[in-house]
Design a protein around this motif. Structure first.
Motif, PDB file in Angstrom:
ATOM      1  N   TYR A 274       0.874  -1.179   0.000  1.00  0.00           N
ATOM      2  CA  TYR A 274       0.000   0.000   0.000  1.00  0.00           C
ATOM      3  C   TYR A 274       0.907   1.224   0.000  1.00  0.00           C
ATOM      4  CZ  TYR A 274      -3.480   3.428   1.732  1.00  0.00           C
ATOM      5  OH  TYR A 274      -4.300   4.524   1.890  1.00  0.00           O
ATOM      6  N   ASP A 275       1.001   1.898  -1.135  1.00  0.00           N
ATOM      7  CA  ASP A 275       1.788   3.132  -1.219  1.00  0.00           C
ATOM      8  C   ASP A 275       0.828   4.292  -0.978  1.00  0.00           C
ATOM      9  OD1 ASP A 275       3.791   4.957  -1.564  1.00  0.00           O
ATOM     10  OD2 ASP A 275       3.917   4.775  -3.740  1.00  0.00           O
ATOM     11  N   CYS A 276       0.753   4.706   0.267  1.00  0.00           N
ATOM     12  CA  CYS A 276      -0.211   5.734   0.694  1.00  0.00           C
ATOM     13  C   CYS A 276       0.394   7.112   0.438  1.00  0.00           C
ATOM     14  CB  CYS A 276      -0.528   5.532   2.174  1.00  0.00           C
ATOM     15  SG  CYS A 276      -1.702   6.711   2.843  1.00  0.00           S
ATOM     16  N   MET A 277       0.151   7.638  -0.741  1.00  0.00           N
ATOM     17  CA  MET A 277       0.792   8.903  -1.109  1.00  0.00           C
ATOM     18  C   MET A 277       0.051  10.122  -0.587  1.00  0.00           C
ATOM     19  SD  MET A 277       0.017   9.083  -5.228  1.00  0.00           S
ATOM     20  CE  MET A 277       0.510  10.791  -5.446  1.00  0.00           C
ATOM     21  N   ASP A 278      -1.224   9.958  -0.238  1.00  0.00           N
ATOM     22  CA  ASP A 278      -2.035  11.057   0.276  1.00  0.00           C
ATOM     23  C   ASP A 278      -3.052  10.524   1.270  1.00  0.00           C
ATOM     24  OD1 ASP A 278      -1.173  13.490  -1.193  1.00  0.00           O
ATOM     25  OD2 ASP A 278      -1.884  12.411  -2.967  1.00  0.00           O
ATOM     26  N   GLU A 279      -3.605  11.423   2.079  1.00  0.00           N
ATOM     27  CA  GLU A 279      -4.741  11.074   2.939  1.00  0.00           C
ATOM     28  C   GLU A 279      -6.004  11.268   2.107  1.00  0.00           C
ATOM     29  OE1 GLU A 279      -6.618   9.364   5.126  1.00  0.00           O
ATOM     30  OE2 GLU A 279      -4.931   9.819   6.456  1.00  0.00           O
ATOM     31  N   LEU A 280      -6.358  10.253   1.331  1.00  0.00           N
ATOM     32  CA  LEU A 280      -7.441  10.381   0.359  1.00  0.00           C
ATOM     33  C   LEU A 280      -8.789  10.655   1.018  1.00  0.00           C
ATOM     34  CD1 LEU A 280      -6.546   7.522  -2.168  1.00  0.00           C
ATOM     35  CD2 LEU A 280      -6.071   9.963  -2.369  1.00  0.00           C
ATOM     36  N   SER A 281      -8.970  10.203   2.242  1.00  0.00           N
ATOM     37  CA  SER A 281     -10.256  10.400   2.909  1.00  0.00           C
ATOM     38  C   SER A 281     -10.541  11.878   3.174  1.00  0.00           C
ATOM     39  CB  SER A 281     -10.296   9.627   4.231  1.00  0.00           C
ATOM     40  OG  SER A 281      -9.301  10.098   5.120  1.00  0.00           O
TER      41      SER A 281
END
Length: 390
Positions: free
Chosen positions: A132-139
């Protein structure tokens, strides 16, 4: 090339190689950023499938639209009939994923997620490694699906590795996974160094007077349009050049002024041609939930281009580039004075310090470190069954 459902031919590149399948909410041909940099480097070692969010068009049956970004990167875009339900969309995409993976024999499968929402149609996958490459806080982004937070919890449960796009994002998620590592935005120094060399001014910019202060990137709810309007109004002698596609906001709300120039989206390869003719770079981000955890890639890109940079108080910008004296931090109260001071400063003054700071930053180093974590996780997963069998 378009492939109808049920008629996906085997890839000409098929073989017993590693296969990385990426599920992304971003279009490959939208804005060149983190996914393109990382996956292009990943494709040197394995076949990469970039599975985009679906498009909806008037057609009788679903199809896969495919194109090659390079000989080892296949972009797959599901195209679904208008009005298709969420359940139907998930079912079709699930079949597409099954078909595309089956068409490419592989020795190791890596599932790489940029969006947790892709779990709706990939829950059946049992990859060798899940990233999981979490590049932003999408929520926190505008129009985020209400179920995104719950889907992220499930993805964090499944993932073998979690990477984050910045330090702030790492700090807020570090307790949610046992193998999480921060990888802030990096830089293609060679590409943006081109802006330090002489070159012709692009036609749509050539007539804009100096001084020019420029921004490039996606223009959405993260941009402080009120600050942009104020800057144009209070500094009528300064010309503000704004480059990038407008998404999720009504273009009609963008401020208008004689010294404010919205030039639209530009290709990544053309950015140095624009930047070399700017007098400063700025990042007028709003300070809101959508920007709380961002680590703007354009920060090191501006610096590599040789531009002095001014930004609002984005946490990761302040703590890294602001603390190092490389980026001027300003808000609505002191933007005028700080920007004018920045424009008067010799731009060569900071270049040695900038180059020293950027010397250890590159997407190559980022991918090399990520790949080492992936290999380590793979080996650990294989050791447990061997010990049990022994």
């Amino acid at each position: 090339m378009e492939a109808a459902l049920g008629r996906v031919s085997a890839s000409k590149h098929a073989g017993r190689e590693n296969l990385l399948v990426c599920f992304s909410h971003l279009r490959w041909n939208f804005v060149h950023q983190r996914p393109q940099h990382i996956l292009t480097l990943a494709s040197v070692q394995q076949r990469v499938i970039y599975f985009e969010e679906p498009l909806f068009e008037e057609l009788p049956q679903p199809l896969m639209r495919t194109s090659e970004a390079s000989p080892n990167i296949l972009i797959v875009t599901p195209v679904l009939p208008l009005g298709a339900s969420a359940a139907k969309s998930d079912a079709v995409q699930r079949r597409f994923v099954q078909q595309i993976i089956a068409s490419m024999p592989h020795s190791r499968l890596i599932a790489w997620y940029y969006t947790p929402m892709a779990l709706r149609f990939t829950e059946f996958l049992d990859p060798d490694i899940c990233v999981y490459d979490c590049m932003d806080e999408l929520s926190a982004f505008k129009n985020a699906p209400p179920e995104l937070a719950q889907m992220e919890k499930e993805l964090l449960r499944r993932a073998d590795l979690v990477f984050t796009g910045g330090l702030s994002l790492f700090e807020t998620k570090r307790r949610l996974h046992q193998a999480i590592y921060p990888f802030p935005s990096s830089i293609d120094v060679k590409h943006f160094h081109k802006a330090r060399l002489p070159g012709k001014d692009p036609i749509d910019q050539a007539g804009i007077p100096h001084p020019r202060v420029g921004y490039f990137g996606v223009i959405d709810e993260r941009l402080d349009v009120d600050l942009v309007a104020l800057a144009a109004r209070t500094m009528p002698d300064v010309h503000f050049v704004m480059i990038g596609p407008v998404v999720k906001i009504d273009p009609a709300i963008l401020p208008k002024a004689d010294n404010l120039h919205w030039l639209g989206a530009k290709a990544y390869c053309d950015l140095p041609d624009y930047l070399r003719h700017w007098d400063a770079g700025w990042m007028p981000f709003a300070l809101n939930e959508a920007t709380r955890f961002i680590s703007p890639t354009k920060t090191p890109e501006f610096l590599a281009a040789g531009l002095p940079v001014i930004s609002t108080a984005i946490v990761d910008v302040v703590r890294s580039y602001g603390a190092a004296g490389l980026v001027e931090i300003a808000d609505i109260d002191d933007l005028d004075s700080k920007l004018r001071s920045l424009l008067l400063r010799p731009r060569e003054m900071l270049l040695p310090q900038v180059d020293a700071y950027l010397a250890d930053m590159s997407w190559e180093r980022t991918w090399k470190a990520m790949a080492a974590h992936i290999e380590g996780a793979y080996r650990r997963k294989k050791v447990v069954p061997l010990r049990r069998s022994a």
